[in-house]
Design a protein around this motif. Structure first.
Motif, PDB file in Angstrom:
ATOM      1  N   GLY A 179     -10.097   5.091   2.898  1.00 41.58           N
ATOM      2  CA  GLY A 179      -9.282   6.083   3.576  1.00 41.58           C
ATOM      3  C   GLY A 179      -9.117   7.348   2.754  1.00 41.58           C
ATOM      4  N   ARG A 180      -7.854   7.744   2.575  1.00 42.04           N
ATOM      5  CA  ARG A 180      -7.561   8.954   1.803  1.00 42.04           C
ATOM      6  C   ARG A 180      -6.501   8.648   0.758  1.00 42.04           C
ATOM      7  NH1 ARG A 180      -2.803  11.414   3.669  1.00 42.04           N
ATOM      8  NH2 ARG A 180      -1.987  10.517   5.612  1.00 42.04           N
ATOM      9  N   PRO A 181      -6.514   9.337  -0.367  1.00 45.32           N
ATOM     10  CA  PRO A 181      -5.583   9.011  -1.451  1.00 45.32           C
ATOM     11  C   PRO A 181      -4.120   9.222  -1.089  1.00 45.32           C
ATOM     12  CG  PRO A 181      -6.891  10.963  -1.976  1.00 45.32           C
ATOM     13  CD  PRO A 181      -7.498  10.351  -0.767  1.00 45.32           C
ATOM     14  N   GLY A 182      -3.827  10.129  -0.163  1.00 45.63           N
ATOM     15  CA  GLY A 182      -2.435  10.384   0.192  1.00 45.63           C
ATOM     16  C   GLY A 182      -1.857   9.445   1.228  1.00 45.63           C
ATOM     17  N   LEU A 183      -2.603   8.417   1.625  1.00 41.27           N
ATOM     18  CA  LEU A 183      -2.106   7.483   2.643  1.00 41.27           C
ATOM     19  C   LEU A 183      -0.846   6.781   2.141  1.00 41.27           C
ATOM     20  CD1 LEU A 183      -2.852   6.134   5.429  1.00 41.27           C
ATOM     21  CD2 LEU A 183      -3.783   4.262   4.049  1.00 41.27           C
ATOM     22  N   MET A 220      -1.873   5.137  -1.485  1.00 39.18           N
ATOM     23  CA  MET A 220      -3.049   4.373  -1.890  1.00 39.18           C
ATOM     24  C   MET A 220      -3.653   4.974  -3.152  1.00 39.18           C
ATOM     25  SD  MET A 220      -4.422   1.602  -0.651  1.00 39.18           S
ATOM     26  CE  MET A 220      -5.637   0.614  -1.555  1.00 39.18           C
ATOM     27  N   GLY A 221      -3.655   6.292  -3.249  1.00 38.93           N
ATOM     28  CA  GLY A 221      -4.190   6.938  -4.439  1.00 38.93           C
ATOM     29  C   GLY A 221      -3.388   6.625  -5.685  1.00 38.93           C
ATOM     30  N   ALA A 222      -2.055   6.655  -5.566  1.00 35.38           N
ATOM     31  CA  ALA A 222      -1.201   6.353  -6.715  1.00 35.38           C
ATOM     32  C   ALA A 222      -1.391   4.914  -7.171  1.00 35.38           C
ATOM     33  CB  ALA A 222       0.264   6.618  -6.360  1.00 35.38           C
ATOM     34  N   ALA A 228      -6.304   1.925 -12.548  1.00 33.55           N
ATOM     35  CA  ALA A 228      -7.258   2.446 -13.525  1.00 33.55           C
ATOM     36  C   ALA A 228      -6.585   2.708 -14.865  1.00 33.55           C
ATOM     37  CB  ALA A 228      -7.897   3.730 -12.992  1.00 33.55           C
ATOM     38  N   ALA A 229      -5.360   3.208 -14.818  1.00 32.97           N
ATOM     39  CA  ALA A 229      -4.659   3.543 -16.061  1.00 32.97           C
ATOM     40  C   ALA A 229      -4.348   2.300 -16.886  1.00 32.97           C
ATOM     41  CB  ALA A 229      -3.370   4.301 -15.738  1.00 32.97           C
ATOM     42  N   VAL A 230      -3.872   1.239 -16.241  1.00 34.57           N
ATOM     43  CA  VAL A 230      -3.455   0.063 -17.020  1.00 34.57           C
ATOM     44  C   VAL A 230      -4.646  -0.765 -17.485  1.00 34.57           C
ATOM     45  CG1 VAL A 230      -1.210  -0.050 -15.906  1.00 34.57           C
ATOM     46  CG2 VAL A 230      -3.070  -1.450 -15.011  1.00 34.57           C
ATOM     47  N   THR A 231      -5.737  -0.753 -16.717  1.00 38.77           N
ATOM     48  CA  THR A 231      -6.900  -1.547 -17.128  1.00 38.77           C
ATOM     49  C   THR A 231      -7.756  -0.809 -18.147  1.00 38.77           C
ATOM     50  OG1 THR A 231      -8.216  -0.704 -15.269  1.00 38.77           O
ATOM     51  CG2 THR A 231      -6.984  -2.759 -14.917  1.00 38.77           C
ATOM     52  N   GLY A 232      -7.572   0.503 -18.257  1.00 35.49           N
ATOM     53  CA  GLY A 232      -8.360   1.287 -19.202  1.00 35.49           C
ATOM     54  C   GLY A 232      -9.799   1.441 -18.801  1.00 35.49           C
ATOM     55  N   VAL A 287       5.593   2.385  -8.606  1.00 34.75           N
ATOM     56  CA  VAL A 287       4.369   1.616  -8.432  1.00 34.75           C
ATOM     57  C   VAL A 287       3.677   1.389  -9.774  1.00 34.75           C
ATOM     58  CG1 VAL A 287       2.934   3.649  -7.946  1.00 34.75           C
ATOM     59  CG2 VAL A 287       2.268   1.403  -7.045  1.00 34.75           C
ATOM     60  N   GLU A 288       3.770   2.365 -10.690  1.00 33.27           N
ATOM     61  CA  GLU A 288       3.128   2.213 -11.990  1.00 33.27           C
ATOM     62  C   GLU A 288       3.675   1.009 -12.748  1.00 33.27           C
ATOM     63  OE1 GLU A 288       2.691   6.339 -10.565  1.00 33.27           O
ATOM     64  OE2 GLU A 288       4.438   5.017 -10.824  1.00 33.27           O
ATOM     65  N   GLU A 289       4.965   0.738 -12.617  1.00 34.09           N
ATOM     66  CA  GLU A 289       5.569  -0.411 -13.298  1.00 34.09           C
ATOM     67  C   GLU A 289       5.122  -1.720 -12.668  1.00 34.09           C
ATOM     68  OE1 GLU A 289      10.040  -2.226 -14.195  1.00 34.09           O
ATOM     69  OE2 GLU A 289       9.794  -0.069 -13.837  1.00 34.09           O
ATOM     70  N   THR A 290       5.083  -1.748 -11.342  1.00 30.47           N
ATOM     71  CA  THR A 290       4.614  -2.955 -10.652  1.00 30.47           C
ATOM     72  C   THR A 290       3.179  -3.286 -11.058  1.00 30.47           C
ATOM     73  OG1 THR A 290       6.050  -2.543  -8.749  1.00 30.47           O
ATOM     74  CG2 THR A 290       4.140  -3.970  -8.387  1.00 30.47           C
ATOM     75  N   VAL A 291       2.320  -2.271 -11.069  1.00 34.51           N
ATOM     76  CA  VAL A 291       0.913  -2.479 -11.409  1.00 34.51           C
ATOM     77  C   VAL A 291       0.770  -2.907 -12.868  1.00 34.51           C
ATOM     78  CG1 VAL A 291      -1.295  -1.287 -11.711  1.00 34.51           C
ATOM     79  CG2 VAL A 291       0.031  -0.947  -9.621  1.00 34.51           C
ATOM     80  N   ALA A 292       1.462  -2.238 -13.779  1.00 30.82           N
ATOM     81  CA  ALA A 292       1.340  -2.562 -15.203  1.00 30.82           C
ATOM     82  C   ALA A 292       1.815  -3.975 -15.497  1.00 30.82           C
ATOM     83  CB  ALA A 292       2.127  -1.554 -16.037  1.00 30.82           C
ATOM     84  N   ASP A 293       2.923  -4.375 -14.916  1.00 27.65           N
ATOM     85  CA  ASP A 293       3.463  -5.714 -15.179  1.00 27.65           C
ATOM     86  C   ASP A 293       2.604  -6.799 -14.550  1.00 27.65           C
ATOM     87  OD1 ASP A 293       5.462  -4.457 -16.553  1.00 27.65           O
ATOM     88  OD2 ASP A 293       7.015  -4.770 -15.029  1.00 27.65           O
TER      89      ASP A 293
END
Length: 327
Positions: A179-183, A220-222, A228-232, A287-293
């Protein structure tokens, strides 16, 4: 507070159990014995689907029972009836899937519901959850709290949505982004669900609450950038429009977990009005905290998440992804 957690060893049940322990509550976990509950709990064993499966609950009193059952409503019916005179409140973790489809964005707790029965065997997910709601209310009345959760993400996930995206992003390279990143997305971190549920029960709340983040809490983009950020990993996201995805016969939600194309189904799943839960104290972490944890938890267990046997495998195959990317 004395909590009886029906389940309590996986995903939602485990998050609720851990939150209750962190509050200093006395926690009893009733489960089949397949997985170890968190340390500090008292364990009772039984199979709710078997004759005599509730015998371990024949005695005891609790301030609160929390139930996450998603199979035949008769299991909720039998548990709630057994405990109605010995428990203060009954929290049933239901689902926003109980709303009749299609439904417009902005739907509230007063929206039309699917049919359900407390006396039904297992039929379909939405009808089973609605039957569980009816069973809880039949036994506990206004002492029943109905937590209508939306998409649930976070540590201990055993459905395979966020873990799939994390592992796919970790492999790097050209990566299909749907889709698109802003979804806009609407979901609930399992720990925020747990915390709100126990707060609400402790405050004496009852009735239905849609429990999910405000619409557009993340995109979806965030979500993918956080992966990508947490997995490096050096993942190269290639955003493919929803028409091409549909033409290729790729299934949203299963082959591309979390994602739904814009339109009726997206409005139904990601457009709920959660003003009631927000007014009742719901707070949603970034969302960044959910993904990182979730990534940290995945790494702690070797990278492979547990998987519920009653849910289909998630994720597009490497071959189908490459075809869509033109590789």
């Amino acid at each position: 507070m004395k909590l009886l957690m029906l389940g309590g060893t996986e995903f939602v049940g485990r998050a609720i159990t851990e939150d209750a322990l962190a509050r200093g509550w006395e926690v009893t976990v009733f489960h089949r014995g397949h997985h170890a509950p968190p340390p500090g709990t008292r364990a009772l064993h039984g199979d709710r689907t078997a004759p005599g499966g509730l015998d371990a609950l024949a005695a005891g009193e609790w301030d609160l029972v929390v139930d996450t059952w998603s199979g035949a409503p008769t299991a909720v019916r039998d548990s709630a009836r057994l405990l109605a005179g010995r428990a203060g409140r009954y929290g049933y973790v239901s689902s926003r899937s109980v709303y009749a489809y299609p439904a417009p964005a902005g739907l509230t707790e007063d929206g039309p519901l699917v049919e359900g029965s407390a006396d039904a065997g297992s039929t379909a997910y939405a009808e089973d959850k609605r039957g569980g709601e009816i069973a809880a209310v039949d036994a506990f009345g206004d002492r029943a709290l109905l937590v209508r959760a939306g998409l649930i993400l976070g540590p201990y996930e055993n459905v395979g949505r966020l873990p799939w995206w994390l592992n796919r992003t970790a492999r790097g390279g050209p990566t299909l982004a749907p889709g698109r990143p802003g979804l806009p997305l609407q979901y609930i971190d399992v720990r925020d669900l747990a915390h709100w549920t126990l707060d609400a029960a402790e405050a004496g709340r009852g009735g239905p609450y849609d429990l999910v983040s405000p619409a557009g809490h993340a995109t979806m983009g965030a979500l993918l950038e956080a992966c990508a950020a947490v997995t490096g990993a050096a993942a190269e996201f290639h955003w493919i429009d929803q028409e091409r995805i549909a033409e290729a016969g790729v299934e949203p939600w299963t082959e591309l977990p979390i994602w739904l194309p814009e339109g009726e189904l997206h409005d139904y799943m990601f457009g709920g009005d959660v003003s009631e839960a927000l007014a009742a104290g719901l707070k949603c972490r970034p969302v960044e905290e959910t993904v990182a944890d979730t990534w940290a938890w995945l790494q702690s267990i070797g990278g492979t998440a547990p998987h519920r046997p009653d849910r289909p495998d998630k994720g597009i195959s490497a071959e189908r992804e490459a075809a869509l990317l033109g590789l």
